[in-house]
Motif scaffolding. Structure first.
Motif, PDB file in Angstrom:
ATOM      1  N   LYS A 251     -36.290 -21.966  47.909  1.00  0.00           N
ATOM      2  CA  LYS A 251     -37.271 -21.816  46.833  1.00  0.00           C
ATOM      3  C   LYS A 251     -36.685 -21.108  45.617  1.00  0.00           C
ATOM      4  N   THR A 252     -35.524 -20.498  45.795  1.00  0.00           N
ATOM      5  CA  THR A 252     -34.885 -19.831  44.664  1.00  0.00           C
ATOM      6  C   THR A 252     -34.429 -20.825  43.603  1.00  0.00           C
ATOM      7  N   LEU A 253     -34.264 -22.100  43.974  1.00  0.00           N
ATOM      8  CA  LEU A 253     -33.877 -23.121  42.996  1.00  0.00           C
ATOM      9  C   LEU A 253     -35.093 -23.445  42.130  1.00  0.00           C
ATOM     10  N   THR A 254     -35.057 -22.986  40.881  1.00  0.00           N
ATOM     11  CA  THR A 254     -36.212 -23.159  39.992  1.00  0.00           C
ATOM     12  C   THR A 254     -35.945 -24.152  38.865  1.00  0.00           C
ATOM     13  N   ARG A 255     -34.674 -24.496  38.633  1.00  0.00           N
ATOM     14  CA  ARG A 255     -34.343 -25.403  37.525  1.00  0.00           C
ATOM     15  C   ARG A 255     -33.381 -26.488  38.020  1.00  0.00           C
ATOM     16  N   PHE A 256     -33.728 -27.744  37.713  1.00  0.00           N
ATOM     17  CA  PHE A 256     -32.870 -28.858  38.109  1.00  0.00           C
ATOM     18  C   PHE A 256     -32.848 -29.896  37.000  1.00  0.00           C
TER      19      PHE A 256
END
Length: 394
Positions: A251-256
């Protein structure tokens, strides 16, 4: 070296005693206290000034706009060893091209040893001899660099990249390739090189991969599993990445961001599986009917990203009304929406966006689209708080 007192400098530096000249007044007991018999001038050596004072002087030189003043700060290290020490300690950004006359690896590590507090490093050439060079270095050599740009090192092999990564354990961001370097060719780095990056630089927060055509979902999976602080990932022209490697991403991945890639439907589901994405950007480079980001993909994104605040869709020619309705219905936290060259955004699609997306305050559109000016006016009435920008078509 002598620094004379200057009133302007004293004002800008507060009460810090930067003057190299000290005036002492000598008084006689029988005369008025306001009438000194003599004034004695003494000078002190620059080495007696504490480093914090010299740092303030140096930073004043670097922040002034005058070119001559900036040149003074750049050449201050030639004055004496004390100033050289101050200059080295204040160097935070270094851009290095191939020195031609000397081994790039030798020059690089000399500079890394000199600039101990360097934060940003840009390398504008390959370093083919770096592996052999590092064998002769102490194993404890570590740089404190946090931001590394290797956009031009497209010919280095996995082993060379691995050797390089081992010297930068404190990295928080890295860029491998850029839109400008794609014309030079694809990067040689493969999944093995990406695994070495994840092992050596576990504190990574931002990663950009462009033209890395040998990296697959396996490498992406390893990166996500081992860099638990990673919050931003950008892939561009990485043709072997389908998206499957994102399954159960943290969930730490906030930007893709994905540009000119070939994501599959199951890959889109994997990308949003973590549920923490707040910023998404897709740039398609395919003909109508062949793109990855179509109506079903947008529906999947709208349902799988409850925290989504910014969505940019560029050249996504296969997103039809159902997709725009899904955005309006499901993206309740969306604040910024960019739609460029998405030819199937129609009046009904704009109405669906206007009826939902209650937090939307910025909408970016093309000046030439398949919707009418009347639909734009209706949208403005429905969402008076939302400002509409128009892209300038090139």
């Amino acid at each position: 070296m002598s620094l004379l007192s200057n009133g302007n400098c004293n004002q800008s530096l507060g009460n810090i005693p930067i003057s190299k000249t000290v005036q002492e007044r000598v008084y006689d007991d029988d005369t008025d206290a306001d009438s000194p018999l003599e004034t004695r001038r003494t000078s002190c050596n620059i080495t007696k000034l504490p480093d914090d004072c010299l740092n303030i002087i140096f930073n004043c030189l670097t922040t002034l706009d005058h070119k001559s003043t900036r040149d003074d700060s750049n050449s201050s290290g030639l004055t004496c060893r004390q100033w050289l020490h101050i200059q080295n300690g204040n160097c935070k950004v270094l851009k290095l091209a191939d020195p031609k006359n000397e081994s790039f690896a030798v020059v690089l590590f000399k500079l890394l040893g000199r600039f101990q507090y360097l934060k940003h490093l840009f390398l504008k050439s390959d370093i083919p001899e770096i592996t052999a060079f590092l064998i002769s270095k102490p194993p404890c050599f570590e740089s404190k660099v946090q931001h590394l740009n290797l956009d031009h090192c497209y010919k280095n092999s996995d082993s060379e990249f691995s050797s390089m990564f081992s010297c930068f354990p404190h990295l928080t961001s890295i860029s491998l390739g850029s839109i400008h370097s794609l014309s030079l060719g694809s990067f040689y780095i493969t999944d093995k090189g990406l695994e070495a990056l994840a092992k050596c630089c576990s504190f990574l927060e931002e990663v950009r991969l462009s033209g890395c055509e040998s990296i697959t979902d396996s490498g992406i999976r390893f990166l996500l599993q081992n860099c638990r602080k990673l919050h931003s990932l950008c892939i561009r022209s990485c043709g072997k990445i389908t998206g499957i490697g994102f399954l159960e991403c943290p969930k730490t991945l906030t930007r893709f961001e994905a540009s000119m890639c070939k994501l599959k439907p199951e890959g889109i589901k994997a990308v949003v599986s973590g549920g923490g994405l707040e910023h998404l950007s897709f740039y398609e480079f395919s003909k109508a009917g062949e793109g990855s980001i179509n109506t079903q993909a947008v529906v999947t994104i709208s349902k799988g990203c409850p925290l989504l605040k910014k969505l940019c869709l560029r050249n996504c020619k296969d997103v039809e009304l159902e997709g725009w309705e899904a955005i309006g219905r499901n993206c309740k936290n969306l604040e910024i929406l960019g739609v460029r060259r998405c030819r199937k955004l129609c009046d009904e699609g704009l109405q669906a966006l206007g009826n939902g997306c209650n937090k939307l305050y910025e909408l970016w559109l093309d000046t030439e689209q398949s919707y009418s000016s009347f639909a734009i006016e209706l949208f403005k009435r429905e969402k008076p708080q939302c400002y509409i920008h128009f892209y300038i078509l090139s």
